[in-house]
Design a protein around this motif. Structure first.
Motif, PDB file in Angstrom:
ATOM      1  N   ALA A 146       0.850  -1.182   0.000  1.00 27.34           N
ATOM      2  CA  ALA A 146       0.000   0.000   0.000  1.00 27.34           C
ATOM      3  C   ALA A 146       0.888   1.235   0.000  1.00 27.34           C
ATOM      4  O   ALA A 146       2.011   1.210   0.504  1.00 27.34           O
ATOM      5  CB  ALA A 146      -0.920   0.017   1.225  1.00 27.34           C
ATOM      6  N   ARG A 147       0.395   2.294  -0.590  1.00 26.00           N
ATOM      7  CA  ARG A 147       1.143   3.545  -0.610  1.00 26.00           C
ATOM      8  C   ARG A 147       1.275   4.073   0.814  1.00 26.00           C
ATOM      9  O   ARG A 147       0.301   4.093   1.562  1.00 26.00           O
ATOM     10  CB  ARG A 147       0.419   4.572  -1.488  1.00 26.00           C
ATOM     11  CG  ARG A 147       1.213   5.841  -1.768  1.00 26.00           C
ATOM     12  CD  ARG A 147       0.501   6.705  -2.794  1.00 26.00           C
ATOM     13  NE  ARG A 147       0.496   6.095  -4.109  1.00 26.00           N
ATOM     14  CZ  ARG A 147       1.493   6.180  -4.974  1.00 26.00           C
ATOM     15  NH1 ARG A 147       2.578   6.861  -4.652  1.00 26.00           N
ATOM     16  NH2 ARG A 147       1.417   5.592  -6.146  1.00 26.00           N
ATOM     17  N   PRO A 148       2.471   4.507   1.220  1.00 30.57           N
ATOM     18  CA  PRO A 148       2.615   5.001   2.593  1.00 30.57           C
ATOM     19  C   PRO A 148       1.826   6.288   2.804  1.00 30.57           C
ATOM     20  O   PRO A 148       1.641   7.084   1.886  1.00 30.57           O
ATOM     21  CB  PRO A 148       4.133   5.260   2.708  1.00 30.57           C
ATOM     22  CG  PRO A 148       4.588   5.478   1.305  1.00 30.57           C
ATOM     23  CD  PRO A 148       3.723   4.590   0.459  1.00 30.57           C
ATOM     24  N   THR A 149       1.348   6.468   4.001  1.00 33.58           N
ATOM     25  CA  THR A 149       0.681   7.717   4.353  1.00 33.58           C
ATOM     26  C   THR A 149       1.737   8.755   4.715  1.00 33.58           C
ATOM     27  O   THR A 149       2.898   8.421   4.989  1.00 33.58           O
ATOM     28  CB  THR A 149      -0.254   7.514   5.552  1.00 33.58           C
ATOM     29  OG1 THR A 149       0.558   7.264   6.721  1.00 33.58           O
ATOM     30  CG2 THR A 149      -1.206   6.346   5.327  1.00 33.58           C
ATOM     31  N   PRO A 150       1.373  10.026   4.741  1.00 37.36           N
ATOM     32  CA  PRO A 150       2.341  11.037   5.170  1.00 37.36           C
ATOM     33  C   PRO A 150       2.915  10.754   6.555  1.00 37.36           C
ATOM     34  O   PRO A 150       4.102  10.989   6.787  1.00 37.36           O
ATOM     35  CB  PRO A 150       1.515  12.333   5.150  1.00 37.36           C
ATOM     36  CG  PRO A 150       0.494  12.099   4.093  1.00 37.36           C
ATOM     37  CD  PRO A 150       0.126  10.656   4.221  1.00 37.36           C
ATOM     38  N   LEU A 151       2.101  10.243   7.483  1.00 38.70           N
ATOM     39  CA  LEU A 151       2.627   9.972   8.823  1.00 38.70           C
ATOM     40  C   LEU A 151       3.558   8.759   8.831  1.00 38.70           C
ATOM     41  O   LEU A 151       4.463   8.678   9.669  1.00 38.70           O
ATOM     42  CB  LEU A 151       1.485   9.791   9.816  1.00 38.70           C
ATOM     43  CG  LEU A 151       0.700  11.087  10.131  1.00 38.70           C
ATOM     44  CD1 LEU A 151      -0.394  10.810  11.143  1.00 38.70           C
ATOM     45  CD2 LEU A 151       1.627  12.178  10.644  1.00 38.70           C
ATOM     46  N   ASP A 152       3.371   7.815   7.890  1.00 37.67           N
ATOM     47  CA  ASP A 152       4.357   6.748   7.730  1.00 37.67           C
ATOM     48  C   ASP A 152       5.705   7.348   7.350  1.00 37.67           C
ATOM     49  O   ASP A 152       6.762   6.951   7.869  1.00 37.67           O
ATOM     50  CB  ASP A 152       3.921   5.759   6.642  1.00 37.67           C
ATOM     51  CG  ASP A 152       2.718   4.918   7.038  1.00 37.67           C
ATOM     52  OD1 ASP A 152       2.528   4.699   8.259  1.00 37.67           O
ATOM     53  OD2 ASP A 152       1.974   4.495   6.143  1.00 37.67           O
ATOM     54  N   GLU A 153       5.671   8.291   6.426  1.00 38.53           N
ATOM     55  CA  GLU A 153       6.902   8.963   5.997  1.00 38.53           C
ATOM     56  C   GLU A 153       7.510   9.764   7.139  1.00 38.53           C
ATOM     57  O   GLU A 153       8.743   9.816   7.291  1.00 38.53           O
ATOM     58  CB  GLU A 153       6.608   9.871   4.804  1.00 38.53           C
ATOM     59  CG  GLU A 153       6.183   9.123   3.563  1.00 38.53           C
ATOM     60  CD  GLU A 153       5.659  10.014   2.459  1.00 38.53           C
ATOM     61  OE1 GLU A 153       5.745   9.623   1.290  1.00 38.53           O
ATOM     62  OE2 GLU A 153       5.156  11.118   2.761  1.00 38.53           O
ATOM     63  N   VAL A 154       6.679  10.370   7.944  1.00 42.62           N
ATOM     64  CA  VAL A 154       7.162  11.126   9.098  1.00 42.62           C
ATOM     65  C   VAL A 154       7.922  10.202  10.038  1.00 42.62           C
ATOM     66  O   VAL A 154       9.021  10.536  10.518  1.00 42.62           O
ATOM     67  CB  VAL A 154       5.990  11.815   9.833  1.00 42.62           C
ATOM     68  CG1 VAL A 154       6.438  12.359  11.185  1.00 42.62           C
ATOM     69  CG2 VAL A 154       5.415  12.936   8.977  1.00 42.62           C
ATOM     70  N   ARG A 155       7.351   9.040  10.328  1.00 41.69           N
ATOM     71  CA  ARG A 155       8.010   8.108  11.260  1.00 41.69           C
ATOM     72  C   ARG A 155       9.343   7.610  10.697  1.00 41.69           C
ATOM     73  O   ARG A 155      10.317   7.448  11.440  1.00 41.69           O
ATOM     74  CB  ARG A 155       7.067   6.946  11.569  1.00 41.69           C
ATOM     75  CG  ARG A 155       5.829   7.379  12.374  1.00 41.69           C
ATOM     76  CD  ARG A 155       4.935   6.212  12.749  1.00 41.69           C
ATOM     77  NE  ARG A 155       3.767   6.661  13.499  1.00 41.69           N
ATOM     78  CZ  ARG A 155       2.585   6.918  12.934  1.00 41.69           C
ATOM     79  NH1 ARG A 155       2.421   6.767  11.629  1.00 41.69           N
ATOM     80  NH2 ARG A 155       1.574   7.343  13.679  1.00 41.69           N
ATOM     81  N   SER A 156       9.400   7.362   9.390  1.00 47.47           N
ATOM     82  CA  SER A 156      10.670   6.962   8.781  1.00 47.47           C
ATOM     83  C   SER A 156      11.701   8.078   8.893  1.00 47.47           C
ATOM     84  O   SER A 156      12.888   7.832   9.173  1.00 47.47           O
ATOM     85  CB  SER A 156      10.450   6.597   7.303  1.00 47.47           C
ATOM     86  OG  SER A 156       9.629   5.462   7.181  1.00 47.47           O
ATOM     87  N   ASN A 157      11.263   9.290   8.680  1.00 48.20           N
ATOM     88  CA  ASN A 157      12.145  10.452   8.773  1.00 48.20           C
ATOM     89  C   ASN A 157      12.651  10.625  10.207  1.00 48.20           C
ATOM     90  O   ASN A 157      13.840  10.876  10.443  1.00 48.20           O
ATOM     91  CB  ASN A 157      11.371  11.698   8.322  1.00 48.20           C
ATOM     92  CG  ASN A 157      12.237  12.935   8.233  1.00 48.20           C
ATOM     93  OD1 ASN A 157      13.354  12.890   7.732  1.00 48.20           O
ATOM     94  ND2 ASN A 157      11.714  14.050   8.714  1.00 48.20           N
ATOM     95  N   ILE A 158      11.766  10.454  11.166  1.00 44.74           N
ATOM     96  CA  ILE A 158      12.140  10.591  12.577  1.00 44.74           C
ATOM     97  C   ILE A 158      13.182   9.544  12.952  1.00 44.74           C
ATOM     98  O   ILE A 158      14.116   9.825  13.716  1.00 44.74           O
ATOM     99  CB  ILE A 158      10.886  10.493  13.472  1.00 44.74           C
ATOM    100  CG1 ILE A 158      10.060  11.782  13.371  1.00 44.74           C
ATOM    101  CG2 ILE A 158      11.268  10.228  14.927  1.00 44.74           C
ATOM    102  CD1 ILE A 158       8.732  11.729  14.091  1.00 44.74           C
ATOM    103  N   ALA A 159      13.035   8.324  12.426  1.00 43.63           N
ATOM    104  CA  ALA A 159      13.991   7.260  12.757  1.00 43.63           C
ATOM    105  C   ALA A 159      15.416   7.656  12.369  1.00 43.63           C
ATOM    106  O   ALA A 159      16.377   7.346  13.076  1.00 43.63           O
ATOM    107  CB  ALA A 159      13.589   5.965  12.059  1.00 43.63           C
ATOM    108  N   ILE A 160      15.566   8.352  11.247  1.00 50.77           N
ATOM    109  CA  ILE A 160      16.889   8.825  10.829  1.00 50.77           C
ATOM    110  C   ILE A 160      17.345   9.983  11.711  1.00 50.77           C
ATOM    111  O   ILE A 160      18.502  10.045  12.146  1.00 50.77           O
ATOM    112  CB  ILE A 160      16.857   9.267   9.351  1.00 50.77           C
ATOM    113  CG1 ILE A 160      16.701   8.051   8.431  1.00 50.77           C
ATOM    114  CG2 ILE A 160      18.118  10.035   8.976  1.00 50.77           C
ATOM    115  CD1 ILE A 160      17.928   7.189   8.300  1.00 50.77           C
TER     116      ILE A 160
END
Length: 924
Positions: free
Chosen positions: A215-229
């Protein structure tokens, strides 16, 4: 560099298991061997043999000089394979490249450490930059001034050029940790066997993990990936940079060591704030993003405070703490209504850090007694440092305590500044609706001068103030975004969210209108003696016409008393963004780079004329066609007028993982940028660029743009060719990011060239090995200029002008990593063979002229590591290209009602896109 691996699972690889791993060659062979073990276990000998035959065939094709003939033969063999066999080949070579990339990353870190041991000052480090200044005799005050202004400002984005799932990145990170342990000479034979078994386990997990999202990631999925970095490796890099700066000063300008220098880095993010063309990013998403950023960094601080509490076991019986610290402990304990901790009765620092930990917990929970601002947190940490220093604990204070202080100064309670981006057209449409409700019609149809006058007139009056129920959902969302900024600033301070980027800015009303919309939320005020703003409105100029006109637009804005007061309220700092991706797609490689160069000059002149400090924000991507290339060279090639000690730049897609997944590489990346910034500002002055060179460059840009536009805009079938001769349609279905790959599509699914997003545009050309955005039009322009003015002027420009040298050398990277033999196979998927013939002819022309100007025999001659990397990887990537082409052919020919097989083929195509991106180490 990479090395030629042995066959997967070969005896040579097996023999290495009993010996220590020495260097990259052994690591590559060992990892290939372990992958061979997994292939046999998971796919059987049949799959292993198929992979080996394909590998040997493409190596033979590259070494016998019969590349086209041999690849066509292998293509014919692939056409007879089952779908499952093709998928197995894709998976095997994709995972192989993941492993090789990790080995190369580890080798890079190992090489950096070896060079640091051997070199007095590591090349392109902060220390090397300051030592060079000292050797030239620059006085400390001059250096101190630049150090006070020095700033690296990366902005992390969620652009869809990272095809790997977060799960896959986590699996790769686990593999990387195990690979690093291979260097440990203390491993016993038993421990080594355990480590090898762990590597097999991780490779098996990677094999059994789907690399593409369902499924296409949601914006908050992208936020969590960004936060992990951000809270992971980036958090770890900050104190390393602080220590690198201190060490460099000690060895070059020891008289500057006593000062408290800020860590020269700021961080921002577009993830959760970039709504340009992404309807999924709403005001609610932006507010949720700000909360997640705050929670993540406060939680990370708590973890570090716990570690610090365990470490600071200083006893009052040995070295008493300061009275100020002891008084603060008593007051805070009473204020927080906490009982004394008897276990730490004579350990004041542990008692105080326990109180700090409790305050951070309350900060995260929003309870009484938490920190209201990060400055309060910093005050407590500085109190610890001062007390330690007064008690002969200077070394302790300047160790982990100073590291945490540095982190708090960089991350605050916001982690990264959340920036908002919206298309100017959306703001214009919202203003048109508001003006219409106010009795002023036809806002969109008016001239730009009329729109400017209307907005200025309205700014001098009262806000619109219409009830939200009277507005369309689109206009409500625009206004709610500004209201979200107000709440974020109230919750987390102005620093947390204060930048609004207006993409596709083309006139003054786009900037003034944004301020007018922000005033509806109370972020801008015009009624006091002086106008003020709590946000920075940043125009983004990203197409050729706008780049040509940006200096005039900014100068006109600064001439307006209202706008000049707004800028004054922001500390007389003005930020302007230039876009590389869309300008390249609009006018081609040469014209884009030249327009951005001239735009920087125009912007610098306008800012200087009105006495404001200019910061140019560079919207660069990873690929050459999107402003990529060596960062240090890009910094040094800026025009003299724009050479400030500040660089704000986007970090996008797979570039983020490449640069920041390993703290040592992240530190190296920042140090190289700082080195280039210092050298560009304080290095040996360069003479003015001769007028003849400027006119020649103008001619090159004009000729190149004409050639580019004739192809991509002039040929009626070009978009149809592009969407069939590349995997663009299938890439569009790959769930890369929450944002679609095109702004809009026709009712029949067709896409206009203007609506193609720049990132998938570049990504698709990269997959088919054309790399067209990184060079097309250059050859035609160079050939014409050689005819008109001779080749010597171009050679002189290349030798003596950093901008032109960078332009040519970056094109070399695109040309050198392109592969027209492979591209011709993709072209067979499409009609209109004359289009590929035209592209191929321009490629040959460009290569010939670049070699003429640079004096080389072959491309990348002066970049031997990259040249060898490309040659060694090509045979393995060839296999993936042939598999992808066959999968594309089958998928596109399959009847629409064959849903099950279509889904399986599409999944295989998606994996092939990931695998080729891993093999080429770039997407777009």
């Amino acid at each position: 560099m990479t090395v030629q691996p042995q066959p997967l699972g070969s005896e040579a690889g097996q023999a290495l298991r009993a010996e220590p791993i020495e260097g990259l060659r052994h690591e590559v062979n060992l990892l290939g061997s372990l992958l061979g073990d997994v292939l046999r276990e998971q796919g059987g000998e049949a799959l292993y043999d198929l992979v080996e035959r394909a590998r040997r065939a493409t190596i033979a094709a590259r070494t016998t000089g019969r590349v086209a003939e041999r690849l066509r033969e292998l293509q014919e063999r692939f056409s007879r394979l089952s779908d499952e066999d093709l998928f197995g080949i894709v998976r095997a070579f994709g995972i192989f490249f993941h492993l090789i990339n990790l080995a190369e990353q580890h080798h890079r870190v190992r090489t950096l450490r070896q060079r640091e041991r051997m070199e007095p000052a590591l090349h392109e480090s902060i220390e090397a930059a300051l030592v060079a200044l000292r050797d030239r005799g620059l006085p400390p005050d001059t250096v101190a001034k630049v150090l006070g202004e020095l700033l690296v400002f990366p902005v992390f984005t969620a652009h869809p050029s990272e095809p790997r799932r977060r799960t896959v990145l986590q699996r790769l990170a686990a593999l990387a940790r195990s690979i690093q342990q291979l260097d440990d000479p203390r491993l016993s034979p038993r421990e080594r066997d355990w480590l090898l078994e762990r590597l097999r386990e991780e490779i098996t997990l990677l094999w059994q993990t789907a690399e593409t999202r369902v499924a296409r990631p949601t914006p908050l999925d992208e936020v969590r990936s960004n936060i992990a970095i951000l809270v992971g490796p980036v958090y770890d890099v900050v104190p390393l940079l602080r220590r690198a700066l201190e060490r460099a000063l000690q060895r070059s300008y020891p008289e500057l060591v006593g000062r408290e220098w800020p860590v020269p880095v700021r961080l921002a993010t577009w993830v959760g704030g970039d709504r340009d063309g992404n309807p999924s990013v709403t005001a609610a998403v932006t507010e949720a993003t700000a909360r997640l950023l705050r929670e993540a960094i406060v939680r990370r601080y708590r973890d570090e405070v716990v570690e610090l509490r365990r470490a600071l076991s200083v006893s009052a019986r040995v070295r008493p703490a300061s009275e100020t610290l002891l008084d603060r402990i008593d007051r805070e304990r009473e204020r927080l209504n906490l009982a004394p901790v008897r276990a730490w009765a004579d350990e004041p620092y542990r008692r105080f850090l326990g109180l700090i930990e409790e305050r951070l917990r309350r900060t995260e929970a929003g309870e009484f007694g938490g920190y209201f601002t990060p400055e309060e947190f910093l005050d407590d940490l500085r109190l610890i440092a001062d007390s330690l220093e007064s008690g002969k604990g200077l070394r302790i204070a300047r160790g982990r305590v100073a590291d945490l202080i540095a982190r708090v100064r960089v991350f605050g309670f916001h982690l990264a500044e959340l920036e908002i981006r919206q298309d100017a057209a959306r703001h214009r449409e919202a203003l048109a609706e508001l003006f219409a409700l106010d009795g002023v019609s036809n806002y969109l149809e008016r001239t730009s001068d009329d729109r400017e006058a209307l907005v200025l007139q309205r700014l001098a009056g009262k806000p619109f103030g219409f009830p939200r129920g009277a507005l369309s959902p689109e206009t409500r969302e625009v206004l709610e975004t500004f209201e979200a900024i107000v709440r974020i600033q109230r919750f987390n301070g102005e620093r947390a969210c204060h930048t609004v980027i207006v993409s596709m800015t083309s006139e003054t009303a786009d900037v003034l209108g944004t301020l007018l919309l922000a005033r509806e939320a109370g972020l801008v005020d015009c009624y006091t003696n002086k106008a003020w703003s709590r946000i920075d409105v940043v125009p983004l100029f990203e197409q050729i016409a706008e780049l040509d006109n940006c200096g005039a637009i900014v100068e006109r804005l600064l001439s307006l008393p209202f706008y000049r007061e707004i800028v004054a309220s922001r500390g007389d700092h003005l930020e302007v963004m230039v876009g590389y991706s869309d300008s390249n797609k609009d006018g081609g490689y040469v014209s884009s780079n030249w327009r951005i160069y001239r735009a920087q000059e125009q912007l610098a002149r306008a800012a200087s004329r009105y006495g404001v400090t200019l910061r140019i924000f560079h919207g660069r991507g990873g690929a050459i066609g999107r402003g990529g290339g060596p960062m240090g060279r890009a910094i040094r090639s800026r025009p003299m007028a724009a050479r400030t000690p500040v660089l704000k730049v986007t970090e996008q897609g797979e570039v983020i993982f490449t640069r920041y997944s390993e703290p040592a590489i992240g530190l190296r990346h920042w140090e190289q940028m700082i080195h280039a910034l210092v050298q560009s500002v304080l290095g040996e002055p360069e003479p003015p660029v001769p007028t003849e060179w400027l006119s020649t460059m103008e001619r090159l840009a004009s000729l190149s743009q004409a050639a580019y536009e004739e192809l991509v805009k002039g040929h009626p079938e070009f978009v149809a060719y592009f969407t069939t001769a590349t995997p663009f349609p299938e890439l569009a279905t790959l769930n890369l990011a929450s944002r679609p790959v095109a702004r809009r599509a026709g009712s029949d699914g067709t896409v206009r060239f203007a609506d193609l997003r720049a990132i998938p545009w570049v990504f698709s050309w990269t997959q088919s090995r054309v790399n067209l955005p990184g060079w097309y039009g250059l050859g035609t322009a160079l050939e014409r200029v050689v005819e008109e003015r001779g080749a010597e002027i171009l050679r002189s420009m290349y030798r003596n002008w950093p901008f032109f040298e960078t332009l040519i050398d970056n094109a070399q990277i695109s040309l050198g990593t392109a592969e027209l033999t492979v591209a011709s196979l993709y072209a067979q998927l499409a009609e209109y063979p004359e289009l590929f013939e035209r592209i191929a002819a321009e490629y040959e022309r460009t290569v010939r002229l670049v070699l003429t100007i640079t004096g080389q025999v072959e491309l990348l001659e002066r970049s031997p590591v990259l040249s060898r990397l490309v040659k060694l990887r090509n045979p393995y990537v060839d296999v993936l290209h042939l598999a992808q082409i066959e999968l594309l052919r089958r998928y596109r020919q399959l009847a629409a009602d064959s849903e099950g097989r279509r889904a399986r083929l599409l999944d295989a195509i998606h994996h092939s896109i990931n695998a080729i991106a891993a093999g080429l180490q770039t997407t777009g």
